[in-house]
Design an enzyme around this catalytic site. Structure first.
Site, PDB file in Angstrom:
ATOM      1  N   CYS A   2      44.611 -13.585 -93.613  1.00  0.00           N
ATOM      2  CA  CYS A   2      45.518 -14.365 -92.769  1.00  0.00           C
ATOM      3  C   CYS A   2      45.872 -13.614 -91.482  1.00  0.00           C
ATOM      4  O   CYS A   2      45.936 -12.390 -91.472  1.00  0.00           O
ATOM      5  CB  CYS A   2      46.803 -14.643 -93.520  1.00  0.00           C
ATOM      6  N   ARG A  27      39.389 -12.371 -88.358  1.00  0.00           N
ATOM      7  CA  ARG A  27      39.895 -11.834 -89.620  1.00  0.00           C
ATOM      8  C   ARG A  27      39.460 -12.692 -90.810  1.00  0.00           C
ATOM      9  O   ARG A  27      39.566 -12.255 -91.952  1.00  0.00           O
ATOM     10  CB  ARG A  27      41.432 -11.775 -89.579  1.00  0.00           C
ATOM     11  N   TRP A  75      43.770 -17.524 -95.002  1.00  0.00           N
ATOM     12  CA  TRP A  75      42.617 -17.226 -95.865  1.00  0.00           C
ATOM     13  C   TRP A  75      43.122 -17.444 -97.282  1.00  0.00           C
ATOM     14  O   TRP A  75      43.968 -16.692 -97.766  1.00  0.00           O
ATOM     15  CB  TRP A  75      42.177 -15.790 -95.627  1.00  0.00           C
ATOM     16  N   ASN A  99      51.435 -13.172 -93.941  1.00  0.00           N
ATOM     17  CA  ASN A  99      50.171 -12.513 -94.280  1.00  0.00           C
ATOM     18  C   ASN A  99      50.475 -11.558 -95.425  1.00  0.00           C
ATOM     19  O   ASN A  99      51.345 -10.693 -95.286  1.00  0.00           O
ATOM     20  CB  ASN A  99      49.636 -11.754 -93.051  1.00  0.00           C
ATOM     21  N   GLY A 100      49.792 -11.735 -96.557  1.00  0.00           N
ATOM     22  CA  GLY A 100      50.051 -10.880 -97.718  1.00  0.00           C
ATOM     23  C   GLY A 100      50.088 -11.726 -98.982  1.00  0.00           C
ATOM     24  O   GLY A 100      49.627 -12.871 -98.976  1.00  0.00           O
ATOM     25  N   GLU A 482      23.811  -0.364 -98.035  1.00  0.00           N
ATOM     26  CA  GLU A 482      24.446  -0.943 -96.851  1.00  0.00           C
ATOM     27  C   GLU A 482      23.570  -2.047 -96.247  1.00  0.00           C
ATOM     28  O   GLU A 482      24.067  -3.110 -95.861  1.00  0.00           O
ATOM     29  CB  GLU A 482      24.748   0.154 -95.816  1.00  0.00           C
ATOM     30  N   LYS A 486      24.820  -5.890 -95.815  1.00  0.00           N
ATOM     31  CA  LYS A 486      24.816  -6.542 -94.504  1.00  0.00           C
ATOM     32  C   LYS A 486      24.080  -7.870 -94.584  1.00  0.00           C
ATOM     33  O   LYS A 486      24.551  -8.883 -94.102  1.00  0.00           O
ATOM     34  CB  LYS A 486      24.104  -5.664 -93.490  1.00  0.00           C
ATOM     35  N   GLU A 489      25.970 -10.605 -96.857  1.00  0.00           N
ATOM     36  CA  GLU A 489      27.254 -11.150 -96.411  1.00  0.00           C
ATOM     37  C   GLU A 489      27.108 -12.106 -95.240  1.00  0.00           C
ATOM     38  O   GLU A 489      27.885 -13.054 -95.124  1.00  0.00           O
ATOM     39  CB  GLU A 489      28.262 -10.040 -96.092  1.00  0.00           C
ATOM     40  N   HIS A 505      13.093  -0.021-114.930  1.00  0.00           N
ATOM     41  CA  HIS A 505      13.972  -0.078-116.103  1.00  0.00           C
ATOM     42  C   HIS A 505      14.629  -1.448-116.264  1.00  0.00           C
ATOM     43  O   HIS A 505      15.657  -1.568-116.906  1.00  0.00           O
ATOM     44  CB  HIS A 505      15.017   1.036-116.027  1.00  0.00           C
ATOM     45  N   LYS A 605      38.056  -9.959 -92.283  1.00  0.00           N
ATOM     46  CA  LYS A 605      37.790  -8.660 -91.659  1.00  0.00           C
ATOM     47  C   LYS A 605      38.672  -7.575 -92.258  1.00  0.00           C
ATOM     48  O   LYS A 605      38.226  -6.471 -92.525  1.00  0.00           O
ATOM     49  CB  LYS A 605      38.041  -8.766 -90.155  1.00  0.00           C
TER      50      LYS A 605
HETATM   51  C1  F6R Z   1      31.271  -5.395 -94.712  1.00  0.00           C
HETATM   52  C2  F6R Z   1      32.619  -4.956 -94.429  1.00  0.00           C
HETATM   53  C3  F6R Z   1      33.518  -4.678 -95.573  1.00  0.00           C
HETATM   54  C4  F6R Z   1      34.517  -3.571 -95.211  1.00  0.00           C
HETATM   55  C5  F6R Z   1      35.537  -3.398 -96.337  1.00  0.00           C
HETATM   56  C6  F6R Z   1      36.496  -2.271 -96.046  1.00  0.00           C
HETATM   57  O1  F6R Z   1      30.527  -5.548 -93.547  1.00  0.00           O
HETATM   58  O2  F6R Z   1      33.012  -4.851 -93.301  1.00  0.00           O
HETATM   59  O3  F6R Z   1      32.806  -4.369 -96.712  1.00  0.00           O
HETATM   60  O4  F6R Z   1      33.810  -2.389 -94.999  1.00  0.00           O
HETATM   61  O5  F6R Z   1      36.259  -4.593 -96.490  1.00  0.00           O
HETATM   62  O6  F6R Z   1      37.176  -2.488 -94.853  1.00  0.00           O
HETATM   63  P1  F6R Z   1      37.870  -1.301 -94.080  1.00  0.00           P
HETATM   64  O7  F6R Z   1      36.793  -0.426 -93.569  1.00  0.00           O
HETATM   65  O8  F6R Z   1      38.648  -1.972 -92.988  1.00  0.00           O
HETATM   66  O9  F6R Z   1      38.749  -0.605 -95.067  1.00  0.00           O
END
Ligand code: F6R
Length: 610
Positions: A2, A27, A75, A99-100, A482, A486, A489, A505, A605
């Protein structure tokens, strides 16, 4: 997650709120709403993108004159994305954005039902709005009503509240959720994040927890629970509004990948003194190597994957044992932490609820904590014993890219410092490594960027895939985790990262004719082992895209369908160009599929709830 916004001033509030909400879109959200003071409180909400809210607002022209209001992008956590669940939540007397998460919302709900309240939504937030309303009815004073409600609420919050009887005022308060407040000649503004206030002010406050901010046109005041007015520290952002804009790029993600060379150079340069790593943090000075016997890296998602690279390099160079753990598991597992351990928290936002909880857990056990964070003044940064900032600039795309790379760079420097202090590496070698990190690494990443079109050609092969695999060994496996995250997502293609030796395995049963496999080979000491894995999948029909270096490719006959060669660089630095290839590959697949690259479905985000 949010986003909240609020404005009270000498000019129309609605454009400020909508512009702020657009800035907070990154976000992640699934509905939006605003409440404005226009002859009483008027609320408009809409499920879906902001454009739907804007459409609805066209029918409410009277709101365009309002000078005070609050807004929200939601969200969904409690209750489906729907108009009724969108914020603001309003009563006759007030409207609130949040937000929370209110953890004891059921208990509060029962308290309110006993007092005759009914609910219009399924949200936890509405209970907070109604609770403040109840106390406001009791005391007739917004400040007392808010603090009384806070004493009953459990969970995390950043609230923005307006009252019908105070047409020019916004009240705001936070606990475990971010809140930014600024006052300019034009008005007072609040938001969840710096980019949303940047168009109005470069100077802002990050109010301390449970300090009430009272915004009025042109000023903001802060109050403690017992009614005392106090000062809060101002902070200043050193980047400007254009850095948080797309600037001609089709997506923020692509822009941010292209910012990596500069971000890397800036970050490494920031932590070099006389050619060697220097952090300017007392605990990282000489007692450091003696004091810390083991390192625990705790983070979420991409940041945790950067931690895997950190483990590789700290163990290799400094010969210190390192564990890497997902923050959401860390504290519940009751990890064994010894007094000479170091806990490193990695976070781009510095607001990730699980990472913050892990940090508090470690601190409560008396363990020294070091945060590596991108957002200055964020909760993780403020609460850790020491903080190393990663000056990557704002990262707006939900999928993290440049933040990952600079986190890796700081971990390399930390590893080097530890190695020097523990006598594992000599000063001359250390200086050479630092020079390489500062000059050669950004150049190698730049070279990858110039190959973006070729990487897009490989991406074309993947857009119809339903499942694919990333394989590699040792550090390549860490990079694969990673690359795979990427891709899934942002493109919604299911993918898995496997240690190449582990396939046989179980997972190899999923390989069939045409299954795409991305094989990463940058580590020469395990190249032949990875080659075995490639042969195993290829002989079962896999379509292999190989990412490797010329040195490795020359020495081995590697069967593959497509090949991406990394720039020439010392093997120890190959993770930087390699991850850039993986990021571009994921980006191009998603963009070619027409996906909403910067705002993938269901994702946020900054994950400020547990
Ligand atoms: C994926 C991504 C998330 C963040 C995770 C932690 O692309 O961005 O997996 O890495 O939510 O977020 P931070 O780094 O803000 O603690």
């Amino acid at each position: 997650m949010c986003g909240i916004i609020g404005f009270t001033g000498q000019k129309a509030a609605l454009p400020v709120l909508l512009e702020g909400l657009a800035t907070l879109e990154y976000r992640g959200y699934d509905s939006a709403g605003v409440a404005l003071w226009a002859d009483g409180i008027q609320t408009v909400k809409a499920e879906g993108r902001l454009s739907r809210l804007v459409e609805k607002l066209k029918e409410r022209s009277s709101l365009s004159l309002a000078t005070c209001g609050i807004g929200h992008t939601r969200w969904a956590t409690h209750g489906a994305p729907a108009d009724r669940n969108a914020h603001p939540h309003a009563t006759e007397r007030l409207a609130l954005v949040h937000n929370g998460i209110i953890e004891n919302y059921a208990e509060i709900g029962a308290f309110l039902i006993e007092r005759g309240y009914t609910f219009a939504s399924e949200t936890d937030t509405e209970t907070a709005a109604l609770l403040i309303d109840w106390f406001y009815g009791e005391y007739g004073d917004p400040q007392q009503a808010i603090f009384s409600a806070l004493s009953m609420l459990r969970g995390s919050y950043a609230f923005g509240v307006i009252f019908r009887e105070y047409p020019e005022r916004i009240y705001a308060v936070r606990k475990d959720s971010p809140l930014i407040v600024a006052a300019t000649a034009e008005g007072g503004i609040l938001a969840s994040d710096v980019p949303a206030v940047l168009a109005h002010s470069k100077e802002y406050y990050r109010p301390e927890e449970e300090i009430l901010s009272v915004l009025e046109p042109g000023r903001v005041r802060f109050y403690t629970r017992d009614g005392a007015e106090i000062d809060q520290k101002t902070e200043r952002v050193d980047w400007d509004v254009t850095q948080a804009q797309k600037g001609g790029w089709p997506h923020f993600m692509l822009k941010e990948i292209h910012e990596e060379p500069e971000a890397l150079r800036r970050t490494v340069g920031h932590y070099l003194k006389d050619g060697l790593p220097y952090f300017g943090v007392p605990a990282l000075d000489s007692p450091f190597p003696v004091r810390f016997h083991a390192v625990h890296i705790v983070a979420c998602g991409t940041a945790m994957h950067a931690g895997l690279i950190g483990r590789h390099v700290i163990e290799k160079w400094a010969r210190l044992p390192v564990s890497v753990e997902v923050a959401s598991e860390f504290r519940y597992r009751d990890p064994i932490l010894c007094k000479n351990d170091l806990v490193i928290l990695l976070s781009q936002s510095g607001e990730t609820a699980d990472t913050l909880a892990a940090l508090r857990h470690a601190k409560a056990k008396g363990i020294y904590t070091l945060a590596i964070v991108n957002v200055v003044g964020s909760s993780v940064a403020r609460e850790a014993d020491s903080v190393l900032y990663t000056p990557a600039g704002p990262e707006i795309a939900v999928a993290s890219t440049k933040a990952y790379s600079v986190q890796c760079a700081v971990l390399y420097l930390l590893a080097l410092r530890l190695a020097l202090l523990r006598g594992q590496i000599g000063e001359e070698e250390g200086k050479q490594l630092c020079t390489d990190l500062y000059t050669t690494v950004p150049e190698a990443v730049r070279e990858v960027l110039s190959e973006s079109d070729r990487i897009r050609d490989c991406a074309r092969e993947l857009i119809t895939a339903e499942h694919l695999f990333y394989i590699g060994r040792d550090v390549d496996h860490a990079l694969c985790t990673e690359g795979s995250l990427k891709l899934k997502e942002i493109s919604y293609i299911h993918s898995e990262a496997y240690a190449a030796g582990e396939l046989k395995h179980g997972t190899i049963s999923l390989i069939e004719e045409g299954t795409p496999v991305i094989a990463l080979m940058t580590a020469s000491h395990v190249a032949e082992k990875t080659l075995t894995g490639i042969r195993e999948v290829r002989s079962r029909g896999a379509q292999v895209i190989l990412i490797t270096t010329e040195a490795i490719a020359q020495g081995l006959e590697i069967p593959c369908d497509k090949q991406i060669l990394l720039p020439e660089i010392a093997e120890k630095f190959a993770p930087f160009p390699a991850v850039c290839v993986l990021q571009l590959l994921a980006y191009h697949v998603a963009a070619l599929k027409g996906a909403d690259v910067d705002k993938p479905r269901n994702l946020a985000k900054s994950v400020t709830v547990e």
